[in-house]
Structure formats: C-alpha cells, structure tokens
Design a protein around this motif. Structure first.
Motif, PDB file in Angstrom:
ATOM      1  N   CYS A 277       0.773  -1.165  -0.014  1.00  0.00           N
ATOM      2  CA  CYS A 277      -0.014   0.116   0.135  1.00  0.00           C
ATOM      3  C   CYS A 277       0.833   1.269   0.073  1.00  0.00           C
ATOM      4  O   CYS A 277       2.065   1.288   0.302  1.00  0.00           O
ATOM      5  CB  CYS A 277      -1.031   0.117   1.108  1.00  0.00           C
ATOM      6  N   THR A 307       0.274  -4.109 -10.530  1.00  0.00           N
ATOM      7  CA  THR A 307      -1.012  -4.058 -10.488  1.00  0.00           C
ATOM      8  C   THR A 307      -2.147  -5.302 -10.329  1.00  0.00           C
ATOM      9  O   THR A 307      -3.168  -5.321 -10.257  1.00  0.00           O
ATOM     10  CB  THR A 307      -1.777  -2.869 -11.051  1.00  0.00           C
ATOM     11  N   GLN A 316      -8.833  -0.467  -4.766  1.00  0.00           N
ATOM     12  CA  GLN A 316      -9.194   0.714  -5.236  1.00  0.00           C
ATOM     13  C   GLN A 316      -9.048   0.729  -6.726  1.00  0.00           C
ATOM     14  O   GLN A 316      -9.389   1.906  -7.447  1.00  0.00           O
ATOM     15  CB  GLN A 316      -8.205   1.930  -4.523  1.00  0.00           C
ATOM     16  N   GLY A 317      -8.761  -0.160  -7.484  1.00  0.00           N
ATOM     17  CA  GLY A 317      -8.373   0.054  -8.857  1.00  0.00           C
ATOM     18  C   GLY A 317      -7.144   0.166  -9.259  1.00  0.00           C
ATOM     19  O   GLY A 317      -6.509   0.755  -8.552  1.00  0.00           O
ATOM     20  N   GLU A 318      -6.668  -0.339 -10.320  1.00  0.00           N
ATOM     21  CA  GLU A 318      -5.363  -0.439 -10.684  1.00  0.00           C
ATOM     22  C   GLU A 318      -4.602   1.014 -10.905  1.00  0.00           C
ATOM     23  O   GLU A 318      -3.618   1.433 -10.446  1.00  0.00           O
ATOM     24  CB  GLU A 318      -5.267  -1.197 -12.243  1.00  0.00           C
ATOM     25  N   GLU A 319      -5.524   2.059 -11.591  1.00  0.00           N
ATOM     26  CA  GLU A 319      -5.027   3.383 -11.822  1.00  0.00           C
ATOM     27  C   GLU A 319      -4.654   4.070 -10.436  1.00  0.00           C
ATOM     28  O   GLU A 319      -3.788   4.821 -10.365  1.00  0.00           O
ATOM     29  CB  GLU A 319      -5.800   3.999 -13.070  1.00  0.00           C
ATOM     30  N   GLN A 320      -5.679   3.873  -9.779  1.00  0.00           N
ATOM     31  CA  GLN A 320      -5.715   4.785  -8.448  1.00  0.00           C
ATOM     32  C   GLN A 320      -4.613   4.101  -7.539  1.00  0.00           C
ATOM     33  O   GLN A 320      -3.888   5.043  -7.058  1.00  0.00           O
ATOM     34  CB  GLN A 320      -7.155   4.422  -7.763  1.00  0.00           C
ATOM     35  N   PHE A 321      -4.483   2.833  -7.727  1.00  0.00           N
ATOM     36  CA  PHE A 321      -3.235   2.195  -6.880  1.00  0.00           C
ATOM     37  C   PHE A 321      -2.001   2.679  -7.294  1.00  0.00           C
ATOM     38  O   PHE A 321      -1.183   3.285  -6.590  1.00  0.00           O
ATOM     39  CB  PHE A 321      -3.279   0.585  -7.244  1.00  0.00           C
ATOM     40  N   LYS A 322      -1.620   2.966  -8.546  1.00  0.00           N
ATOM     41  CA  LYS A 322      -0.828   3.493  -9.148  1.00  0.00           C
ATOM     42  C   LYS A 322      -0.217   4.804  -8.712  1.00  0.00           C
ATOM     43  O   LYS A 322       0.878   5.320  -8.473  1.00  0.00           O
ATOM     44  CB  LYS A 322      -0.296   3.154 -10.660  1.00  0.00           C
ATOM     45  N   LEU A 323      -1.388   5.659  -8.860  1.00  0.00           N
ATOM     46  CA  LEU A 323      -1.274   7.201  -8.500  1.00  0.00           C
ATOM     47  C   LEU A 323      -1.042   7.438  -7.080  1.00  0.00           C
ATOM     48  O   LEU A 323      -0.237   8.206  -6.733  1.00  0.00           O
ATOM     49  CB  LEU A 323      -2.765   7.601  -8.789  1.00  0.00           C
ATOM     50  N   GLU A 324      -1.658   6.485  -6.145  1.00  0.00           N
ATOM     51  CA  GLU A 324      -1.446   6.458  -4.750  1.00  0.00           C
ATOM     52  C   GLU A 324       0.166   6.201  -4.294  1.00  0.00           C
ATOM     53  O   GLU A 324       0.758   6.801  -3.605  1.00  0.00           O
ATOM     54  CB  GLU A 324      -2.397   5.771  -3.998  1.00  0.00           C
ATOM     55  N   GLU A 327       2.183   9.166  -5.477  1.00  0.00           N
ATOM     56  CA  GLU A 327       2.040  10.434  -4.739  1.00  0.00           C
ATOM     57  C   GLU A 327       2.881  10.142  -3.406  1.00  0.00           C
ATOM     58  O   GLU A 327       3.442  11.266  -2.695  1.00  0.00           O
ATOM     59  CB  GLU A 327       0.416  10.620  -4.355  1.00  0.00           C
TER      60      GLU A 327
END
Length: 348
Positions: A277, A307, A316-324, A327
């Motif tokens: 995470c 992912t 949370q979904g693949e794109e959101q996971f990568k973004l988090e 960040e």
C-alpha cells in the motif's frame, strides 16, 4: 490493508551502521561479457517453483540454448520443489567456485534468499567474480555481491523472463539481455518498452493456456520529475532492489552496505507482486530520508507498480493504486530530497 507508517519508519531508521562482509570493501571492476558457447548455471537461491512447474523451467533452459547459444548446468536446487537453505547456499557457492561457469541465473524470486546469506563463502565468491541474474527476492543476493564489489544484473529470471509465455521471448526482453550480457560496449542505451505484460498465467493450470502469452497493454513510457534542463548524471553506480526485501534488510541490519558507499549512487526500486500500500511505500522512503541516505543519491528510478498477480488486483482499482504509490514517493521526496531527479514507470 492497514499500514503503520510511523512504526515502519521507526524500525527502519534505528541503525546507522552496517558491518562490511569483507574489509576493506573491494572496488567494483569490469565484468567479462558472455559469448556463444559459454556455460551458465541455473539454480534456485530463493523459491522452489522450478521444481513445482518443471515444464516452465524446461522452456527457459531451452531458450538459453536456442536463443542465446549457451550451455546450461542445472543445479539440484533448481530441480527441488522445496530446496533446503543448505542446498541453495551450497549450489551458489559451487557455481561461483566453478571456473567453467560464466554466469549464474536464478530460477525465480520468492521470500527466503536472505536465509542463505550466512552460509555463502564471501572469500570464494570474491575470488571468482561472475554475472548473477535475478530480481525481486534475489535482492538479497545482489546486496551480498554489492558488498563484495561484484556487479550483477537485476532481472532475467529463468521462469519469468527467459520462459515468458508464448512461442518466443518478448523482443524487448531478449534485446535487453543481449545488451547486458553479450555486447561489449561500455555504454548501453536504455529505452522504454512500447508494451507491458501486466500479469503471468497460472502455471498450475497445467494446460496450453498456462504457456500462452497473456494480453499486453500499451506503455506510455517513463515519467520524469525534477530533472533540470542540462542536468546529467555523469557516472554512477546503481543500487537496486525490491522494496519488500530491502525492508527486511533494514530490519535485520546485517547485509546492507555502509551508507557512505551509497553516496552518489542511482537508487532503483520496484514494489513487486506483493503490491504494498502507499503507506508502506511512503514509510520506506521516509526512513531513507530520516537516515540521511535519500538526498545523497544522484537520482531515483522507480519501477512501474505491479497491479495484477494471477488475476488479483488492488481494491481501489489499478490506476488509483499506481497514483497513490507515486504520490507517496513524491511526498517523501518533497520533504527529504526536493531537488533529486526522479524517473517513474521503468520496466523492471
């Protein structure tokens, strides 16, 4: 998943000294490139998947022969589904001591390579430098070799790269391995892959689908942050590893190199199929900042986050996971090394 960022950072930042495996620490030298007809060893320093799925291991061995023209010696640990710690360590010591072996290729990663390190013969290995290929949990072996001044190749596991599902190896993978192992130029051009393989097939299926090439997706390339116009890394040693295995080593406090050795390195890290995470990723980078290591690197390179693993995806979904995850790293960098150049989404 609950992430205790403060606890992780506290644990990782408690020590500022790590003993050398050999003293004084040897300098890194130039490694001999391979040529057609050379002999390589295949062994399992970590997991025993090659013994569980021998059909996949056989495919990788066949490609070492047919695609690269290499002779292959398969060590006992690569045939056992549960190789013991002693067997894995003995195989690695034997492969390094055998002058006929020109490179050592791990079958796959796992979670146990740290256990064999106390049984490796540092003096024998230091006298018989040769290429070692592996990634993920094999970070432990790379760390051991780094402390001995032996360059190694992070990637090229038998079952995941040489035995990529499909009728042939991926062109990008084959070209990269040739550039790393066979080409004699001092400079090797790095480039981004236009396609990504997001997941592996389930080898346990035992049918043709387990050896068919999964769907690939387009890759937008690397993402650059904080790289000023004209800024260059003139020459640097690469310090690389899997985040979860590096966390283990910061806790064990035994096999990481002294921090001063990392000054001026380019740090490369990937998060593997464990899909940690964002809190865990931030805690790791925060610990590097607290220890005073982060700002001493010349640059940081981050592998594209995994992912999917055997169909499992982050909630949370693949794109959101990568973004988090991205960040989280940027937040740590802003606090501890705001001027350090970053490259995201590398293919390793």
């Amino acid at each position: 998943i609950t992430c205790s960022v403060s606890l992780l950072s506290l644990i990782l930042s408690q020590s500022t000294h790590f003993p050398r495996i050999l003293d004084p620490a040897p300098r890194f030298g130039i490694m001999q490139r391979l040529k057609i007809g050379d002999t390589v060893a295949v062994l399992a320093p970590s997991g025993g998947a090659a013994g569980v799925f021998p059909q996949v291991a056989r495919l990788g061995i066949a490609r070492l022969d047919k695609v690269f023209g290499l002779k292959v010696v398969v060590y006992p640990s690569a045939k056992d589904s549960e190789p013991s710690v002693k067997q894995r360590a003995d195989d690695l010591n034997r492969a390094f001591s055998d002058t006929n072996i020109k490179a050592i290729i791990s079958t796959i990663g796992g979670e146990e390579s740290i256990r064999i390190l106390p049984y490796l013969d540092a003096k024998v290995i230091a006298r018989n430098k040769k290429w070692f290929l592996g990634y993920s949990d094999c970070t432990s072996i790379h760390l051991f070799l780094f402390n001995l001044g032996i360059p190694s190749i992070y990637g090229g596991a038998l079952m995941c790269q040489f035995a990529t599902s499909g009728k042939s190896m991926l062109e990008f993978t084959e070209r990269s391995i040739r550039a790393a192992l066979f080409q004699g130029e001092e400079r090797v051009e790095m480039f981004s892959s236009p396609k990504l393989l997001l997941d592996y097939n389930n080898w346990a299926l035992g049918n043709r689908e387990s050896l068919a090439l999964p769907d690939m997706v387009d890759h937008d390339g690397w993402s650059w942050k904080g790289w000023a116009p004209g800024q260059k890394v003139q020459k640097a040693r690469v310090f690389i590893g899997c985040l979860s295995t590096l966390i283990d080593h910061f806790i064990v406090k035994k096999y990481l190199p002294p921090f001063e050795v990392l000054n001026g390195c380019v740090f490369c890290v990937e998060t593997s199929e464990s899909m940690p995470c964002a809190g865990t990723v931030y805690g790791f980078f925060q610990a590097l900042g607290v220890l005073g290591i982060l700002h001493k690197f010349q640059a940081v390179c981050v592998g594209i986050p995994k992912t999917r693993f055997l169909g499992q995806k982050p909630g949370q979904g693949e794109e959101q996971f990568k973004l988090e995850q991205k960040e989280a790293i940027l937040r740590a960098m802003r606090r501890f090394a705001p001027k350090l150049p970053l490259i995201f989404d590398l293919e390793f």
